[in-house]
Design a protein around this motif. Structure first.
Motif, PDB file in Angstrom:
ATOM      1  N   ARG A 124       0.817  -1.313   0.059  1.00 24.12           N
ATOM      2  CA  ARG A 124       0.031   0.098  -0.006  1.00 24.12           C
ATOM      3  C   ARG A 124       0.775   1.196  -0.100  1.00 24.12           C
ATOM      4  O   ARG A 124       0.343   2.257  -0.454  1.00 24.12           O
ATOM      5  CB  ARG A 124      -0.850   0.120   1.325  1.00 24.12           C
ATOM      6  CG  ARG A 124      -2.010  -0.724   1.154  1.00 24.12           C
ATOM      7  CD  ARG A 124      -3.223  -0.574   2.218  1.00 24.12           C
ATOM      8  NE  ARG A 124      -2.802  -0.913   3.524  1.00 24.12           N
ATOM      9  CZ  ARG A 124      -2.506  -2.104   4.084  1.00 24.12           C
ATOM     10  NH1 ARG A 124      -2.967  -3.160   3.433  1.00 24.12           N
ATOM     11  NH2 ARG A 124      -2.286  -2.265   5.364  1.00 24.12           N
TER      12      ARG A 124
ATOM     13  N   SER B 241      -6.230  10.028  -7.053  1.00 24.81           N
ATOM     14  CA  SER B 241      -6.297   8.981  -5.915  1.00 24.81           C
ATOM     15  C   SER B 241      -5.185   7.932  -6.009  1.00 24.81           C
ATOM     16  O   SER B 241      -4.389   8.062  -7.051  1.00 24.81           O
ATOM     17  CB  SER B 241      -7.684   8.397  -6.364  1.00 24.81           C
ATOM     18  OG  SER B 241      -8.651   9.290  -6.125  1.00 24.81           O
TER      19      SER B 241
ATOM     20  N   CYS C 261     -11.166   0.162   7.535  1.00 30.40           N
ATOM     21  CA  CYS C 261     -11.419   1.284   8.101  1.00 30.40           C
ATOM     22  C   CYS C 261     -11.828   0.822   9.881  1.00 30.40           C
ATOM     23  O   CYS C 261     -12.762   0.071   9.956  1.00 30.40           O
ATOM     24  CB  CYS C 261     -12.520   2.122   7.778  1.00 30.40           C
ATOM     25  SG  CYS C 261     -12.468   3.147   6.026  1.00 30.40           S
TER      26      CYS C 261
ATOM     27  N   ALA D 244      -9.675   9.779   9.573  1.00 31.39           N
ATOM     28  CA  ALA D 244      -8.745   9.410   8.780  1.00 31.39           C
ATOM     29  C   ALA D 244      -9.469  10.237   7.262  1.00 31.39           C
ATOM     30  O   ALA D 244     -10.707   9.863   6.842  1.00 31.39           O
ATOM     31  CB  ALA D 244      -8.943   8.035   8.161  1.00 31.39           C
TER      32      ALA D 244
ATOM     33  N   ARG E 137      -9.947   9.766   4.193  1.00 33.59           N
ATOM     34  CA  ARG E 137      -9.991   8.576   3.065  1.00 33.59           C
ATOM     35  C   ARG E 137     -11.210   8.355   2.721  1.00 33.59           C
ATOM     36  O   ARG E 137     -11.881   7.954   3.799  1.00 33.59           O
ATOM     37  CB  ARG E 137      -9.000   7.560   3.209  1.00 33.59           C
ATOM     38  CG  ARG E 137      -7.518   7.898   3.239  1.00 33.59           C
ATOM     39  CD  ARG E 137      -6.691   6.628   3.412  1.00 33.59           C
ATOM     40  NE  ARG E 137      -5.404   7.053   3.409  1.00 33.59           N
ATOM     41  CZ  ARG E 137      -4.599   6.306   4.127  1.00 33.59           C
ATOM     42  NH1 ARG E 137      -4.732   5.032   4.468  1.00 33.59           N
ATOM     43  NH2 ARG E 137      -3.232   6.632   4.088  1.00 33.59           N
ATOM     44  N   CYS E 138     -11.663   7.979   1.465  1.00 31.53           N
ATOM     45  CA  CYS E 138     -12.804   7.505   1.271  1.00 31.53           C
ATOM     46  C   CYS E 138     -12.282   6.143   0.274  1.00 31.53           C
ATOM     47  O   CYS E 138     -11.321   6.366  -0.597  1.00 31.53           O
ATOM     48  CB  CYS E 138     -13.720   8.344   0.341  1.00 31.53           C
ATOM     49  SG  CYS E 138     -15.259   7.568  -0.465  1.00 31.53           S
ATOM     50  N   PHE E 139     -12.960   5.082   0.403  1.00 34.69           N
ATOM     51  CA  PHE E 139     -12.432   4.036  -0.415  1.00 34.69           C
ATOM     52  C   PHE E 139     -13.416   3.480  -1.297  1.00 34.69           C
ATOM     53  O   PHE E 139     -14.901   3.459  -0.771  1.00 34.69           O
ATOM     54  CB  PHE E 139     -12.323   2.740   0.654  1.00 34.69           C
ATOM     55  CG  PHE E 139     -11.065   2.962   1.754  1.00 34.69           C
ATOM     56  CD1 PHE E 139     -10.054   2.551   1.369  1.00 34.69           C
ATOM     57  CD2 PHE E 139     -11.304   3.509   2.715  1.00 34.69           C
ATOM     58  CE1 PHE E 139      -8.782   2.792   2.367  1.00 34.69           C
ATOM     59  CE2 PHE E 139     -10.245   3.874   3.869  1.00 34.69           C
ATOM     60  CZ  PHE E 139      -8.987   3.289   3.446  1.00 34.69           C
TER      61      PHE E 139
ATOM     62  N   GLU F  96     -16.733   8.086   3.067  1.00 38.86           N
ATOM     63  CA  GLU F  96     -17.017   9.277   2.438  1.00 38.86           C
ATOM     64  C   GLU F  96     -17.352  10.258   3.690  1.00 38.86           C
ATOM     65  O   GLU F  96     -17.005  11.405   3.503  1.00 38.86           O
ATOM     66  CB  GLU F  96     -18.144   9.264   1.386  1.00 38.86           C
ATOM     67  CG  GLU F  96     -19.677   8.955   2.104  1.00 38.86           C
ATOM     68  CD  GLU F  96     -19.665   7.545   2.177  1.00 38.86           C
ATOM     69  OE1 GLU F  96     -20.940   7.255   2.739  1.00 38.86           O
ATOM     70  OE2 GLU F  96     -18.937   6.637   2.200  1.00 38.86           O
TER      71      GLU F  96
ATOM     72  N   LEU G  69     -14.334  11.610   5.578  1.00 38.38           N
ATOM     73  CA  LEU G  69     -13.637  12.239   4.453  1.00 38.38           C
ATOM     74  C   LEU G  69     -14.316  13.808   4.773  1.00 38.38           C
ATOM     75  O   LEU G  69     -13.672  14.816   4.641  1.00 38.38           O
ATOM     76  CB  LEU G  69     -13.718  11.605   3.271  1.00 38.38           C
ATOM     77  CG  LEU G  69     -12.896  12.770   2.196  1.00 38.38           C
ATOM     78  CD1 LEU G  69     -11.439  12.759   2.507  1.00 38.38           C
ATOM     79  CD2 LEU G  69     -13.055  11.893   0.851  1.00 38.38           C
TER      80      LEU G  69
END
Length: 141
Positions: A17, A68, A81, A87, A89-91, A120, A123
């Motif tokens: 990662r 991204s 998560c 954090a 970040r959105c995945f 989301e 984020l």
């Protein structure tokens, strides 16, 4: 042996990662199939089917894809998560599944599959994560 395997697997996927390659001895030949090759580039077509990005133009989704990066997680374990963490970040899932659990509840509250997204709210709002997302147990067929 099982614990060693899990520790080594966690390290391997964390390194992948973060773009860190493990220097293998020269005498070892590693065959990589196309499926095992992980590019850190996100294909904009992945974002086309994601509901929260539907209002974006194609150009905006392309810009989002460029900003991204793809991350590789091991299939059998590990939180993507964790509840209570902050954090930015959105995945979006390219492959596989992810199970969502909440504190004070039994079992999954949701399961995301390819094209699904999570993270989301944290984020966008800056709040801590309200759910834990991990691989979870396999679904029954």
């Amino acid at each position: 042996m099982r614990v060693r395997d899990r520790v080594r697997s966690h390290i391997y996927y964390a390194f992948r990662r973060h773009g860190i390659n493990i220097p293998y001895p020269i005498q070892v030949q590693i065959d990589q199939s196309p499926a095992a090759d992980v590019s850190h580039v996100v294909d904009a077509t992945l974002l086309n089917g994601v509901a929260i990005f539907a209002a974006l133009t194609g150009e905006q989704r392309e810009q989002l894809a460029v900003a991204s990066r793809a991350l590789l997680f091991e299939a059998r374990a590990g939180h993507r998560c964790a509840r209570g963490k902050r954090a930015p970040r959105c995945f979006v899932l390219k492959r596989g599944e992810a199970a969502v659990t909440l504190a004070q509840t039994v079992g999954e509250v949701a399961r995301h599959r390819e094209g699904g997204y999570f993270g989301e709210m944290s984020l966008l709002t800056g709040d801590t994560r309200s759910a834990t997302v991990d691989r979870g147990p396999p679904t029954a067929s």
